[in-house]
Structures are given as C-alpha cells and as structure tokens.
Design an enzyme around this catalytic site. Sequence first.
Site, PDB file in Angstrom:
ATOM      1  CD  GLU A 292      -5.268  -8.739   0.167  1.00  0.00           C
ATOM      2  OE1 GLU A 292      -6.158  -9.569  -0.145  1.00  0.00           O
ATOM      3  OE2 GLU A 292      -4.318  -9.004   0.901  1.00  0.00           O
ATOM      4  CB  CYS A 326      -0.947 -12.967   0.979  1.00  0.00           C
ATOM      5  SG  CYS A 326      -1.996 -11.594   0.569  1.00  0.00           S
TER       6      CYS A 326
END
Length: 593
Positions: A292, A326
């Site tokens: 990620e 995020c």
Amino acid sequence: MAFWWPLLVLAAAYALCRLLLFLIPPTVPSIEVDAADVLAKEDSFIYIPRKGKAAQTDKVQCYEPATMKYLGYFPALTPDEVKEHVAQARKAQKIWAKSSFKQRRQFLRILLKYILEHQDLICEVSSRDTGKTMVDASLGEIMTTCEKINWLLDEGEKWLKPEYRSTGRSMLHKRAKVEFYPLGVIGAIVSWNYPFHNVFNPMLAAVFSGNAAVIKVSEHATWSGCFYFRIIQAALSAVGAPENLVHIITGFAETGQALVSSVDKIIFVGSPGVGKMIMQKASETLIPVTLELGGKDSFIVCEDVDLPNVVQVAIRAALQSSGQNCAGAERFYVHNDIYSAFVSQVVKIVKSICVGPPLSGRYDMGAICMIEHSEKLQNLVNDAIDKGAEIAVRGSFGNLGEDAVDQFFPPTVLVNVNHTMKIMQEETFGPILPIMKFSSDEEAIKLANDSKFGLGCAVFSGNQKRAIKIASQLHCGVAAINDFASSYMCQSLPFGGVKDSGFGRFAGVEGLRACCLVKAVVEDRFWPYIKTMIPKPIQYPVSEHGFEFQELLVETLYGYSVWDRLRSLVNLVKMITEQNSTPAPGTRMKKRR
C-alpha cells in the site's frame, strides 16, 4: 392451522432467543495496561534530531514533533535479533493455529472494550508521537479500528470457513471447496501516519486468521507503537494465547529487510521507492507481498453539488492530521461554473484555521511528524508559484515555541494550478489544497487519470448516476461517491491501489483471506457409493479405441446443444457396452457419429 401452530411457536421462540442474545452482551473481562510512564508529563529536555541517514544509529530516538520534547529511545534491532523474534512467533503460531474462533473473538472483544474505555489515552499517545489533534486521532485511529474489530466479530469466521464452489459438468459426482489455512508468520512494515491503526490493522487480520504477527513500526512513531503493543499483549494473555504470538520490532531499513527475509508474507505501507526494495527482497524467498504505497487522490466537484457541504468535506480530506491522512485528497478539480464560489468558501474557512501544539490548546491542526517534511512542502509550493500558481490563503499559527517552528506548516490553498507543477504530480502528504478548473466530465476524467498513482478518488455531483459514471472511469482502487474515504469505514471492502500506489489488498474479505494459504479441495460427493474409476477404454494398457472414447466423452459433456450431447452419450454407452463384451481379435469398431 393445527399443523402450522407449533411451527409458529418455534419460530417465535427462536426469534426471542436471538433478540435476548443481541440485548445481553457477552461477558468480557477488563485488562490492565501499565501506562504510568506514558502518562508522565513532567518537563523533559528539547531534542534536536539529526536529519537523514545520520539519524540511523543503534537507537531509535523519539520526541514530540509538536513540542520537540524528548520521549526516550528504543533499540534498532539487528538482523539476528529480528530472526529470533520471528522464530519465537513461529513457535507460538503452531499452537495458535489450533485455537477456536470463539477464543479469537474473545480476544477481539477484550481489545474493543479496552479501546472504548481508553479512547482519550490512545488518542493522546498518538497525538504526542505524531503531532495530530485529538479529533483527528479519534477519526483515523479509534473509529477505523473499532469498525475493523466489529466486522471481524460479525463476519470473520464466515469468510474463513470452507467455501463450496461449483464442480462443473465433468465432476458432478464430486464436491469442490476452498479451504483457508494460516500462512504462518505475517510480517508488516507500517508507516507513521496512524500509529495505532497501522499496528492493529495487520495484527487483527493475522491473528484472527490463525497467524502470528511481527510488526516493524516506523522510526517516526516508535514510542506510541511500543505502548500500543502492551494492549495487544494484555488481551492475548487474557484469552490464554501462547506467549510471543505478536511482536513489535523497532529499527531502521536494516531491521525491515531482515523481517522481509524471515516471514511467510509481508505487508508494507509506505513509499513507492521503499516498496520496490521490499519486492526485491521478498523475491529471494518468494513470499507474497501486499504493497500500500503512495497516493495522489483526485477530488472532483461537479457544478450541481451542495457547495457548503462539499467544501467542508474537501477541507477535511486535504487537511486532516496536517496531511498525515492515509489516502488523502491531494488534487482538487472543480467545474468552471462554480470554481470561484468554491474557492471563495474554501478561503473563508481556511483563513480561520489555527495551527499549534495539539495538546496545549484548541487547535484545528497539529504538527508535521517528520522534521524535514515542511521544507519539502514549501519547495512544492514555490515550484507551483514559479510556474504561475497563486496562494489564495494560508492558515494561521498559534502559540509556537521557537524550537518547534519547523514542525508546523500552515494550511495553504493554491489556485491557477496545472499539471506541469510538481504539486499536481508528486505525493504531497501535507495540508495543501491545489484547486484546478475543468469544463466537462471527460476533461475531469482525463486530468484525474494523469497520474502515476492510483489509490483512491472522490466524485461529487447532485446526480448520483453521473458521479458513479465518472468514478467508474478513474483508474484507482478505491472510489467514494459524494463522500471522501468512506470506503475505508466499510471494512468489508478491500483497500489498495494500482500503478505506483501498489498492489494487493488489505481489509475486507480479500485482505483477511490474503493472510491464508488458499487450498482447493475436491472430494467424492456420494462416498463410498460412487467412487472414481478409470473407464476401461483408457485404462493401461490403453485400448485402441481410447481416443475415440475421449472424443465421445468431450462431446457428451460439452456439446453445443442438448441433442448433440444426448447423441454422443448414446454412442458412448454403446462403446462401453461393446468394450465390455470383448470383440474378437482383429475386428475394428466403426466410429459413431
């Protein structure tokens, strides 16, 4: 009526029992976690950290980015020490793999109870270590983690049980299923932006699926990560889990590389550059990898929106946690017809935003976690200005100490931006809103896809079908319609991106099963009455009519029409019958059509 009455009574009794089970919570013990040293707030000295690789010694130094107060240090583990941690975890995992889902759910309930009862402590620790506000910590740390725990409690076992699949035409006498077994030791290297959730997220999936977990926390959020580890240890102990099932390790790049070389799967949350090095290292042992990586999410605003509401969402998306969010929105595309009004409302709100030490007063934003990052942000702003952009507004600073000025960056709104500017191409990770015009849906789609990243997007329109159509053409892994980042709060959904944003998924069914050895199993449906037997024409030694038999079998199973299949079946039965009658030597069977 006499027949139905008992069934109705049984159904009502069953419904009543389910209601009572829902209303009466399960018994969940409380755990004690030593937080005396964390709660101690006596004045400590101001720490001036080294920059770059000079900071990578045999110790990880920790300090509060908002005040620069020293928090302590933790050892930078050597490769041999990392391997020892993994070996201990592997031994514990062999025991935990046999644990029941009941025991695993109790572990989750104990964690959830502690989190709910200690929200302020968890958020304060996150705030001190990363500089974010208490509100941002609650949104990004507490809510997301509680949602993940609840999803695992509600659905986790269901998605880890054997899943039956169709057998196809040739295996109707069989049962086909997929079984899910623990991989072993799941390694995770996580970033600093959400120190609580980034530790709990991989740990919860790994432990619930029967694995052990060894997690390397960021050198920028080590102090908080090591405290959160105490919560995990206490909860595991409360359910009788084996010691050493979960480990937190600390250090720098060498520590992370050693972890990749030792575990059965690695989950990495960080930059594309480091992600590529993780892949290269993982290729040596051929372990699965979930990456990620960076994001440059687009925030598209059509002309038919409820503007005041969208403006608030846009500012939250860009400025949350001083850019520590995020999958944060970093590129804003607003339709020509409402561009001026959108900018005007954004300017009005951002002008009132105050930045300061989050625990020393009521501030809207806190500090930047990494000391050198504010310089990078200013360089991106300068590049945009040099290429024609303008600063529409900047937020204000609160009461900052002289030693902490470099740790803060004011929220900044840029207008007249375009894609030649670095601010529209490079990951920012900071509180900057670059706002660009578009005149058609096609242009917005083209602009949004003009990026090396592909993590998420948000599309706003008063016409939901229009927003969905736009989002469907954006090349990214996560999309929110008339909202931002809502997909992550739906923990049944996978999370991850494409291109330089990485690959693989965590969260959701896909993320949970990614922690498993996925095994395909076929078994006899009617055992022992129907067993697999090799047909006589293709038994060894193979009959001279073996290929003819295979042709008929394929046509029987997969012929274009029912009549084709029936005709082939009749011929197949004739062949088997004649084969069983054993024709005279030298005779040859006539091929049937």
